[in-house]
Design a protein around this motif. Sequence first.
Motif: not given
Length: 207
Positions: A99-112
């Motif tokens: 539901g989420g990911n962090h890569f070198r300060g870039i945060i991606s969230l996938f609530p779907f």
Amino acid sequence: MKSDVLEDIYLDIMMETLESIFDRGIRDKGKTKVINHSKIITKNEIQSILNLLHSDYDNLGAEITIYKNKYQPLLRVLNPCKSGLHYETFKMVFKRIIGGNHFRGIISLFPFNHYFKSDEEYKLFLTYDILHEIRHAYQRIHKEKKYHVHNQNYIDATKSGYANQWLERDANQFATRMMNKYKNKINEILNVKLEWNCIWGRFIFKR
């Protein structure tokens, strides 16, 4: 012989250029940027949640993107001028593993990728995910040596041992502590009427 040397120089320059393209958007300091494609939570609500945190979290150079559907992260993966998402990560998104990911300060969230009974529950779980991932951004800057040591041997969410590694235990502990510490303020910010307790990424609701 001369042509081989020139070819090596050319390849080195090409690799440096590609790295600069893929690293575009990665920052080591600066205010957190919020890009919100979801209707679950507003950008102002996210910012209000982040404002509850210690000043150490103000200058992480983080970027938070909340996606509306699985096709939006795919477009980012396919765009060579964007960074923060790799194909292997996208496969886990597509399979609803993360539901989420962090890569070198870039945060991606996938609530779907989550299913909940109400919009209020959705908001709370998404808030937990935001706090969890922003902790990874904090680890990267303020616990740099330990972060890089553990990140080199990182176990992804598809494998045994994922939840037990320091990176994830620390992020879960932080997110749980912040959710419970600021419970009333979070409910006020999100307009949540539910009574709840947060335990390690899970919520106990009082019906």
